[in-house]
Design an enzyme around this catalytic site. Structure first.
Site, PDB file in Angstrom:
ATOM      1  N   ASP C  12     -41.424  34.272  10.377  1.00  0.00           N
ATOM      2  CA  ASP C  12     -40.216  33.452  10.512  1.00  0.00           C
ATOM      3  C   ASP C  12     -40.481  31.942  10.566  1.00  0.00           C
ATOM      4  O   ASP C  12     -41.048  31.439  11.533  1.00  0.00           O
ATOM      5  CB  ASP C  12     -39.436  33.850  11.770  1.00  0.00           C
ATOM      6  CG  ASP C  12     -39.194  35.350  11.863  1.00  0.00           C
ATOM      7  OD1 ASP C  12     -40.187  36.094  11.914  1.00  0.00           O
ATOM      8  OD2 ASP C  12     -38.031  35.759  11.898  1.00  0.00           O
ATOM      9  N   HIS C  72     -31.119  37.861   9.995  1.00  0.00           N
ATOM     10  CA  HIS C  72     -30.402  36.589   9.881  1.00  0.00           C
ATOM     11  C   HIS C  72     -30.265  36.095   8.432  1.00  0.00           C
ATOM     12  O   HIS C  72     -29.706  35.017   8.214  1.00  0.00           O
ATOM     13  CB  HIS C  72     -31.102  35.506  10.713  1.00  0.00           C
ATOM     14  CG  HIS C  72     -30.811  35.616  12.175  1.00  0.00           C
ATOM     15  ND1 HIS C  72     -29.553  35.427  12.692  1.00  0.00           N
ATOM     16  CD2 HIS C  72     -31.604  35.919  13.231  1.00  0.00           C
ATOM     17  CE1 HIS C  72     -29.594  35.600  14.001  1.00  0.00           C
ATOM     18  NE2 HIS C  72     -30.821  35.902  14.358  1.00  0.00           N
ATOM     19  N   HIS C 156     -39.868  43.590   9.530  1.00  0.00           N
ATOM     20  CA  HIS C 156     -39.106  42.690  10.402  1.00  0.00           C
ATOM     21  C   HIS C 156     -38.466  43.552  11.487  1.00  0.00           C
ATOM     22  O   HIS C 156     -37.479  44.248  11.242  1.00  0.00           O
ATOM     23  CB  HIS C 156     -38.053  41.994   9.534  1.00  0.00           C
ATOM     24  CG  HIS C 156     -37.385  40.849  10.195  1.00  0.00           C
ATOM     25  ND1 HIS C 156     -37.969  39.607  10.260  1.00  0.00           N
ATOM     26  CD2 HIS C 156     -36.196  40.730  10.834  1.00  0.00           C
ATOM     27  CE1 HIS C 156     -37.169  38.773  10.891  1.00  0.00           C
ATOM     28  NE2 HIS C 156     -36.081  39.433  11.254  1.00  0.00           N
TER      29      HIS C 156
END
Ligand SMILES: [Fe+2]
Ligand SMILES: [Fe+2]
Ligand SMILES: [Fe+2]
Ligand SMILES: [Fe+2]
Ligand SMILES: [Fe+2]
Ligand SMILES: [Fe+2]
Ligand SMILES: [Fe+2]
Ligand SMILES: [Fe+2]
Lengths: 271, 271, 271, 271
Positions: C12, C72, C156
């Site tokens: 990230d 996200h 993830h």
């Protein structure tokens, strides 16, 4: 028949359609059941998310005495000031110290009936890690009991077990424990052993051609795709859900419960 | 009045008290409503956790045709063999491929009424990350529809929104979508726009002097202390919850719903 | 020493500070480690939430080949078109069918080294109820293996157990399984028994004077008050996290791992 | 170089393999780093679930001073008595009032170094709804500070954000905040602005040919099938994780951190 204090309790009112049916119907119910006090949960009243000052005015205009809240009560930033200042607007009491607003209040009843207390609590199972609703209820109810024997609890929670456990925990100490948040009315209203009236959820007042008040298509797509969809408040097939709670004026215990679902759904199309 | 197929649906039966009231009452209901087919959710029948072969025999002996399941259906290891082999014992269909047992079946109706399909699904919100119940329903119902127009779905789920969304998604494709798992009966039974009968939760059959079937004290302590307490099945205040569903024999759509909660709770102690 | 394919993997990247340190440092790393291919997770690159076309251009300009995503990646609506069309922008593959974008791709390596596959997956524990990452990996990796032996997986996920379980499940089938989402680098990088390189989380590239990239004060208040606070991307104490992965050109297996955390934190203030 | 108080901190020790490597290695580390005080998290020491009196004796025999706990500390019922009575066995302090055991203690240091405090906290995100760890830390640390300036916190939590937020919240008030529970060591150890030593997770001491200590096959199957599998503690590839924390004897602040992962994983198989 002995004297009673008569309370009209509504759980989650959703959107303008929900507010409008309350506006239209409430006075009739107040008259019919000789209601002395009206409580309704407003966390979804403003477009499905939070409350607004306009809606507050509209609801008060037809007789709502106290607004309770829940996890969505913080959604409309423009209502925060009212939440801070107005003692008849509650948010769950067991939000941590330092959160503005309050979670309980003692209010005047008409006709010299004295005072009534309202306590708003929120569950934690599948929800936020706030303070323990059981312990919060213990000390707040003890405090409220010094001022009145009429105490109504709005338990805003997801898990049925947590709501029932709280009601059993408070049996004999609260006049009634009424559930909100699930947006679906349950049929398990009853008077517990020690006189506390209980219902797991009093149910949504709002548009039922929807998924708990939200337009069905995006709501279904959220489950199917697990990605964001725009929330939109539904409009059709509006029903009002409520509970009439009569408390013995002497003891403060529930002596009568009548669950309202209006208008009733059609359950038969047989000729 | 046109001919109907009459189904008796029960959600979570909890413990021997739940099994016993079914044993005692079911034949009467079958007679009263001229029931052709009986479905009940057995995930909590054996001491509150899972099913047993003895209970299966007892339930079949009084007329239960199909047992559906849920997250607790795996709890009693001694029942796994039956789960593997018996086509009338279902577990939620949307458990991943490789899970033993099956989640749907097509069964014979009496009186030359043909066949009826039963599909057991489980929600995912606040539950396990199994396959999508919406997509699973899509393909299974299409397959079942080739054999029958009578299709009953048991949606075993926590979130009211997920149950309603599924019912709306299946409106017109399933005869009825009935909810289980919350152990509390909801009062929102209705016939949806395209003819699917729906109720968010048909409710627990079992001991109500409890927290969803469990002895109240340890259940309350779990919430208050957040540490393990021994689960113990309660015994008192036993009620039976069910839904009578009548399907139009021509179309397979729901034409009549009657919700049962027996015996009713006392809701008034006023003289 | 045999020939290797050298991959630079970043988890990230948070906000403009994260993007800027990549911009500044990446070329140096590419040179130092003779990197052939650069992957970075962009789900938080645009102000902490999602990606933007400007940032994509900036990252590509310094040598990033593939952007992976996560929960996200859908946050910035203006990036959806790119997500749909650009084959080098991935979102987790195991989002349900019907979700736009793709979760894997096969890309050209320089210097006649052939092709490399990248697969982006997302865990489900404490996250969304999407498709099974294990099963998705099974079929996608089989498919990718027909085109290349170099396969890098970005898992993830929230739960360490789910990431490790996936890596063990894929050991010998993927060249490397690298974790993202926790925003904290783990020190457990290793070559598993059958040659798959693994690290639970490669860590955030972004501002560390923060709570996982967010300004600390509102982040702390979210935990303390459990009510909404405005998310604001932090700016100070920027570090770059990455993994250098060298794959044997013959077998596709990991033969070398070097974890980067730059600049190192001060761990001693002793004289 | 000024005088320091030297602490050896271990996070989750898993099963007999974990206990045995501690038994074998600890004395050497104590000597090498001139350790004055040893803390280790024992929630998984007994077969992966809870603690036992035998293991307590074994760990104390080699120099462990304090055992901290977490969500699994209640798993072995036979250890509850020790949990109640032994002041050097901690469980997270922020379990609700009425839970037996304690969550902090003040202990004697050798060599006239005075006393040291240990505080065990547990996060709430994705875990149990216990009391607020931030507020609990506030009052307990204030209390402990009256007796000592050396205060070590074990924050046992799932979400990286919650651990970091707590460390930032306590920066300057606790000597060090060390994470446990994820069973994976993070590489982000550092000295925060106001002198608090921090690491998100010090990592599992136990068998790494496993999924966080559990035999891999059933652990993978739990994710793949979402139905119960028997937990079995793994045995192979045992590593020890720890943090050496040196506190300035004058100020109590961290002046030195050294992260241990022993033996190191092989990270290169290149010739
Ligand atoms: Fe609501
Ligand atoms: Fe709510
Ligand atoms: Fe159940
Ligand atoms: Fe269930
Ligand atoms: Fe992220
Ligand atoms: Fe993420
Ligand atoms: Fe642990
Ligand atoms: Fe733990």
């Amino acid at each position: 028949m002995s004297k009673t204090v008569n309370v009209f309790f509504m759980a989650d009112i959703v959107g303008q359609p929900g507010v409008d049916i309350v506006t239209k119907m409430l006075k009739g119910y107040i008259q019919k059941y000789q209601i002395h006090f009206v409580i309704c949960n407003g966390e979804n009243a403003y477009r499905g998310k939070g409350m607004s000052n306009e809606i507050l005015k509209q609801l008060r205009g037809v007789g709502v005495d106290v607004i309770t809240g829940g996890n969505h009560i913080w959604d409309n930033y423009k209502f925060h000031d009212t939440l801070k200042k107005d003692p008849a607007i509650l948010r769950p009491m067991n939000y941590p110290k330092g959160t503005y607003g309050t979670g309980y209040g003692i209010f005047d009843l008409p006709n010299g009936l004295g005072k009534i207390g309202v306590l708003n609590l929120q569950g934690r199972t599948f929800m936020y890690a706030i303070d323990c609703p059981f312990r919060t209820a213990d000390w707040v109810i003890e405090k409220m009991s010094q001022e009145t024997k009429y105490i109504i609890v709005d338990i805003h929670a997801e898990a049925t077990a947590e709501k029932i456990a709280l009601a059993m925990h408070l049996d004999g100490r609260a006049s009634a424990v009424m559930g909100s948040h699930s947006h679906v009315q349950t049929s398990d209203e009853r008077i517990l052993k020690n006189g506390t009236g209980y219902c797991t959820d009093v149910g949504m007042t709002g548009p039922y051609d929807s998924v708990i008040g939200m337009v069905a298509k995006p709501a279904i797509e959220r489950f199917v795709y697990q990605t964001p969809r725009k929330y939109e408040c539904a409009t059709d097939d509006v029903h009002l859900c409520a509970m009439v709670i009569k408390l013995d004026a002497e003891t403060g215990k529930t002596v009568f419960l009548e669950r309202i679902f209006f208008p009733e759904f059609e359950k038969s199309t047989m000729g």
